[in-house]
Write a protein that holds these residues in place. Structure first.
Motif, PDB file in Angstrom:
ATOM      1  N   PRO A   1      -6.267  -5.118  -3.801  1.00 21.89           N
ATOM      2  CA  PRO A   1      -5.530  -3.980  -4.328  1.00 21.89           C
ATOM      3  C   PRO A   1      -4.978  -3.285  -3.265  1.00 21.89           C
ATOM      4  N   ASP A   2      -5.571  -3.048  -1.920  1.00 24.35           N
ATOM      5  CA  ASP A   2      -5.053  -2.305  -1.042  1.00 24.35           C
ATOM      6  C   ASP A   2      -4.049  -3.081  -0.229  1.00 24.35           C
ATOM      7  N   GLY A   3      -3.961  -4.270  -0.253  1.00 22.69           N
ATOM      8  CA  GLY A   3      -3.229  -5.401   0.544  1.00 22.69           C
ATOM      9  C   GLY A   3      -3.527  -5.618   1.796  1.00 22.69           C
ATOM     10  N   SER A   4      -4.682  -5.472   2.034  1.00 28.16           N
ATOM     11  CA  SER A   4      -5.284  -5.664   3.450  1.00 28.16           C
ATOM     12  C   SER A   4      -5.939  -7.020   3.723  1.00 28.16           C
ATOM     13  N   SER A   5      -6.296  -7.622   2.654  1.00 21.91           N
ATOM     14  CA  SER A   5      -6.914  -9.050   2.753  1.00 21.91           C
ATOM     15  C   SER A   5      -6.216 -10.044   1.584  1.00 21.91           C
ATOM     16  N   ILE A   6      -6.181 -11.369   2.069  1.00 21.84           N
ATOM     17  CA  ILE A   6      -5.717 -12.172   1.271  1.00 21.84           C
ATOM     18  C   ILE A   6      -6.627 -13.318   1.105  1.00 21.84           C
ATOM     19  N   PHE A   7      -7.206 -13.569  -0.169  1.00 26.47           N
ATOM     20  CA  PHE A   7      -8.178 -15.020  -0.325  1.00 26.47           C
ATOM     21  C   PHE A   7      -7.538 -15.912  -0.691  1.00 26.47           C
ATOM     22  N   VAL A   8      -7.797 -17.160   0.003  1.00 27.28           N
ATOM     23  CA  VAL A   8      -7.071 -18.399  -0.142  1.00 27.28           C
ATOM     24  C   VAL A   8      -7.951 -19.617  -0.666  1.00 27.28           C
TER      25      VAL A   8
ATOM     26  N   ASN B   1       0.900  -1.107   0.086  1.00 26.99           N
ATOM     27  CA  ASN B   1      -0.099   0.069   0.035  1.00 26.99           C
ATOM     28  C   ASN B   1       1.000   1.094   0.032  1.00 26.99           C
ATOM     29  N   GLN B   2       0.239   2.556   0.386  1.00 24.35           N
ATOM     30  CA  GLN B   2       1.020   3.640   0.072  1.00 24.35           C
ATOM     31  C   GLN B   2       2.098   3.677   1.220  1.00 24.35           C
ATOM     32  N   GLU B   3       1.846   3.176   2.414  1.00 24.34           N
ATOM     33  CA  GLU B   3       2.730   3.200   3.253  1.00 24.34           C
ATOM     34  C   GLU B   3       3.941   2.358   3.136  1.00 24.34           C
ATOM     35  N   PHE B   4       3.747   0.985   2.503  1.00 22.67           N
ATOM     36  CA  PHE B   4       4.849   0.056   2.221  1.00 22.67           C
ATOM     37  C   PHE B   4       4.746  -0.097   0.759  1.00 22.67           C
ATOM     38  N   PRO B   5       5.312   0.812  -0.275  1.00 25.80           N
ATOM     39  CA  PRO B   5       5.133   0.873  -1.703  1.00 25.80           C
ATOM     40  C   PRO B   5       5.795  -0.554  -1.886  1.00 25.80           C
ATOM     41  N   GLN B   6       6.938  -0.940  -1.394  1.00 26.57           N
ATOM     42  CA  GLN B   6       7.752  -1.907  -1.788  1.00 26.57           C
ATOM     43  C   GLN B   6       7.020  -3.408  -1.681  1.00 26.57           C
ATOM     44  N   GLY B   7       6.393  -3.226  -0.591  1.00 27.57           N
ATOM     45  CA  GLY B   7       5.676  -4.496  -0.202  1.00 27.57           C
ATOM     46  C   GLY B   7       6.192  -5.666   0.226  1.00 27.57           C
ATOM     47  N   TYR B   8       5.197  -6.607   0.365  1.00 27.37           N
ATOM     48  CA  TYR B   8       5.744  -7.967   1.040  1.00 27.37           C
ATOM     49  C   TYR B   8       5.263  -9.024   0.156  1.00 27.37           C
ATOM     50  N   LEU B   9       6.013 -10.237   0.325  1.00 25.83           N
ATOM     51  CA  LEU B   9       5.496 -11.386  -0.607  1.00 25.83           C
ATOM     52  C   LEU B   9       4.775 -12.442   0.196  1.00 25.83           C
ATOM     53  N   VAL B  10       3.605 -12.851  -0.335  1.00 21.35           N
ATOM     54  CA  VAL B  10       2.733 -13.900   0.532  1.00 21.35           C
ATOM     55  C   VAL B  10       2.975 -15.206  -0.458  1.00 21.35           C
ATOM     56  N   SER B  11       2.923 -16.219  -0.150  1.00 17.60           N
ATOM     57  CA  SER B  11       3.024 -17.434  -0.491  1.00 17.60           C
ATOM     58  C   SER B  11       2.393 -18.456  -0.167  1.00 17.60           C
ATOM     59  N   GLY B  12       1.572 -19.330  -0.988  1.00 19.98           N
ATOM     60  CA  GLY B  12       0.810 -20.573  -0.477  1.00 19.98           C
ATOM     61  C   GLY B  12       1.435 -21.577  -0.912  1.00 19.98           C
TER      62      GLY B  12
END
Lengths: 259, 439
Positions: free
Chosen positions: B278-285, B219-230
């Motif tokens: 898109p805002d990185g707040s939720s992940i659907f699995v 998101n705007q605060e963390f533009p570089q972001g993090y990676l999520v993996s399943g």
């Protein structure tokens, strides 16, 4: 030929150890010359470099199983160490450097393990810095070493894989060099040698064309004590020498390219 | 003893002949939700949501446009101008989404397992089943009627391991690859990709089974972001991908297992796909064997994942095989489906469901149940869209269970290492050629 029971070390009556030197006898550790690096592996592999159990490999340096009492890291890796000749020579040349041999064939690994244990017993102050692991180094290098951890990597007399179809099984390849460059630190050195001219050319051209490696100059090669060991320390090298064969070597340094 | 051997052998043979390779259905939504694409087997179905009409691929509907075997990867470019499809027929097709013409076709040596498009639309990357990632540089959009042939050049490789997922980092600086050998590799995406990507930034290691899917959250605060993996180890993990540091592990197996007390056999719940808002707040699995979808909430400042809720879709055993969201709208598109269902008359199945009200990061306390599963009529463009994407509106209920079973088996065969008992391994060794004549 049937040899399923595991040889016991330290046992006085152990027939697998030589009576005079207490070293394991090679004829009880016969193995096939090749192993398929592409097949699925059945041996355990550490999940990440943090999971490598140092106390198992180097009990002298890491007496406790879960302590980080020693921040030492493995610095040399002999890929496809075979019967371990090079490691044994390096162990005394660099007594304070941790080094590991990686070998895919389990019986050969077993032999090297016994050899190191026997050497540690007969030379109590030496060979504490050397160990061996059975693994497929073409698949699992990043599981063992962190980024920029190694200062030397050895590829001595690797499997030549002549057929073009099998070139992807060669342990030096443009793609695998990316992985080796990841684990070798800036200035670290990769040593390769073979008695197969075609493979020698191949390894040299792979290294030459890789942007993260540069060749050592003749003076540097001359000054490096390890270079001399390449052709004479290993069992395979001695065999070549006995038969009066030629060897082809490529020694390259990991560099950080200037953009 | 001999009897034993022959039963082992015949069992193995029977099993292999019964398990036909199937491909799970895939879904991808245009970043602005202009259109939506579903791939089932070799068939690519596209519906134009903006104009509310089905799309005919390749204006002149010439045969050359279509894939001949199962499609394994589809994706829109970040700007939505490009679309890529590829799979078992060893051709990567790059489409222009305004005309839905195939503008480039890239023949490949091996079957393709994943695709990615760089943010600026200049490079298309694809991964093959031997672990090599290739790159194609695109010129300005070509206006010809016939697709231009391109050739890929090798970018990087995982050593002979199927690459399951391929993603560019949000800033385009890295390309991330995941494989069935539990590895995630983060490589610098070079300025001249034709020369290869030699610099590895990090490895994200921690999974204990195949890695099935990757997503970035930022998101705007963390533009570089993090990676999520399943992964097949039924976890979703959060990574600092520049260092390879594992930040958090979220066990989804326990969560799903509780809900599924009827859970058959010694099931482990492999994660099949995941998708972030898109805002990185939720992940659907999407989880194997779970009818519905698991919603995780991601907290980027504390670097943690937590299970928010489980959205069950039990009335028809809907177990999604693929998920997609767009950048601008508030819908999660899901598909369940499979190609080549041998046991049924219908050769393939695709069922599309949509849920909405995803972005509820604020004042969610009272209205936690806002996430809503849409009825067929409420889906954007309604039944018309579904008719195109699913192939038909009514789907026989018992096809679902057959489909989920087929997907499970094919995924297991493809990605999970076969475990043999010692006896079985000895038996297999005996059939080896190199030992014949020596006994």
């Amino acid at each position: 030929m049937q040899l399923d029971e595991k040889p016991q070390s330290g046992d006085e009556s152990n027939p697998y150890l030589s009576k005079s030197t207490r070293l394991p006898r090679k004829r009880f550790y016969r193995a096939r010359a090749h192993s398929n690096p592409l097949s699925d592996s059945h041996f355990p592999v550490p999940i990440s470099p943090h999971h490598v159990n140092h106390s198992l490999h180097y009990p002298h340096f890491f007496p406790n199983s879960n302590s980080d009492s020693d921040s030492r890291k493995i610095e040399f890796a002999d890929i496809g160490c075979g019967f371990g000749g090079l490691l044994i020579s390096l162990a005394t040349l660099f007594p304070n450097t941790l080094m590991i041999g990686m070998e895919l064939r389990d019986k050969v690994t077993e032999y090297v393990k016994e050899r190191i244990l026997a050497l540690r017993i007969s030379n109590p102050t030496q060979y504490q810095n050397v160990s061996v692991v059975r693994t497929n180094s073409m698949k699992y290098i990043p599981n063992y070493f962190q980024k920029s951890q190694l200062s030397k990597m050895f590829f001595l007399f690797p499997d030549p894989h002549f057929k073009e179809k099998n070139h992807r099984r060669r342990v030096i390849s443009p793609f695998l060099l990316d992985e080796y460059a990841y684990v070798i630190k800036d200035g670290g050195i990769i040593y390769t040698i073979t008695d197969v001219e075609e493979l020698g050319e191949w390894m040299k051209s792979c290294l030459e064309n890789h942007p993260l490696f540069e060749g050592l100059s003749d003076e540097e090669l001359e000054a490096d004590p390890v270079v001399k060991l390449l052709s004479c320390a290993t069992e395979e090298g001695q065999k070549v020498e006995r038969n009066g064969g030629q060897t082809f070597r490529a020694v390259y340094r990991r560099i950080v390219p200037t953009v | 003893m001999e009897d034993d051997d022959s039963t082992i052998a015949s069992e193995a043979n029977n099993k292999e002949s019964m398990e036909v390779e199937v491909a799970p259905a895939l879904i991808s939504v245009h970043p602005a939700q202009d259109s939506v694409a579903v791939a089932v087997g070799s068939e690519l179905r596209v519906f134009n949501l903006r104009e509310g009409c089905p799309v005919t691929l390749g204006a002149d509907s010439n045969e050359a446009c279509h894939h001949k075997e199962s499609i394994r990867a589809i994706r829109y470019g970040a700007k939505g101008k490009l679309f890529v499809s590829a799979g078992d027929d060893k051709v990567v097709k790059i489409w222009a989404t305004d005309s839905w013409r195939c503008i480039y076709s890239v023949p490949t040596e091996k079957k393709v397992s994943a695709v990615a498009i760089s943010d600026n639309g200049q490079f298309v990357c694809y991964a093959d089943k031997f672990g090599v990632v290739w790159v194609v540089e695109l010129d300005e959009l070509n206006e010809n009627q016939t697709p231009v042939q391109k050739k890929g050049s090798p970018l990087l490789a995982h050593y002979c391991s199927i690459i399951t997922s391929l993603e560019f980092s949000p800033d385009g600086q890295f390309i991330v690859t995941a494989d069935r050998d539990f590895k995630i590799r983060v490589s610098m995406f070079p300025k001249k990709p034709i020369d290869g990507a030699h610099e590895i930034q990090s490895y994200c290691l921690g999974h204990t089974e195949f890695v099935s899917s990757l997503a970035f959250i930022y998101n705007q605060e963390f533009p570089q972001g993090y990676l999520v993996s399943g992964s097949g180890d039924s976890t979703v993990r959060l990574w600092d991908f520049t260092s390879g540091l594992l930040l958090h592990t979220c066990e989804v197996g326990s969560e799903v297992g509780e809900q599924q007390t009827n859970g058959t056999e010694n099931n482990h719940f492999a994660v099949t796909d995941l998708c972030a808002t898109p805002d990185g707040s939720s992940i659907f699995v999407a989880v194997q064997g779970l009818p519905g979808i698991l919603v995780l909430s991601a907290n980027l400042s504390t670097k943690t994942l937590s299970v928010k809720k489980l959205v069950s879709i039990t009335e028809e055993d809907f177990i999604p095989t693929s998920l997609s969201t767009s950048l601008t709208s508030d819908f999660l598109w899901m598909v369940m489906g499979v190609s080549n269902l041998t046991t049924r008359d219908s050769s393939s199945l695709a069922r599309v469901r949509v849920i909405t009200n995803l972005n509820k990061s604020k004042e969610e306390k009272e209205e936690d149940d806002k996430i809503k599963i849409l009825e067929d009529k409420q889906v954007p463009c309604g039944e018309k869209a579904l008719e195109k994407l699913q192939g038909s509106l009514c789907i026989d209920k018992d096809v679902f269970s057959a489909a989920s079973e087929a997907v499970k088996t094919s995924m297991r065969n493809l990605l999970i290492k076969k475990q043999y008992s010692t006896e079985k391994r000895e038996f297999r060794k005996r059939g080896r050629n190199d030992k014949k004549g020596k006994r």
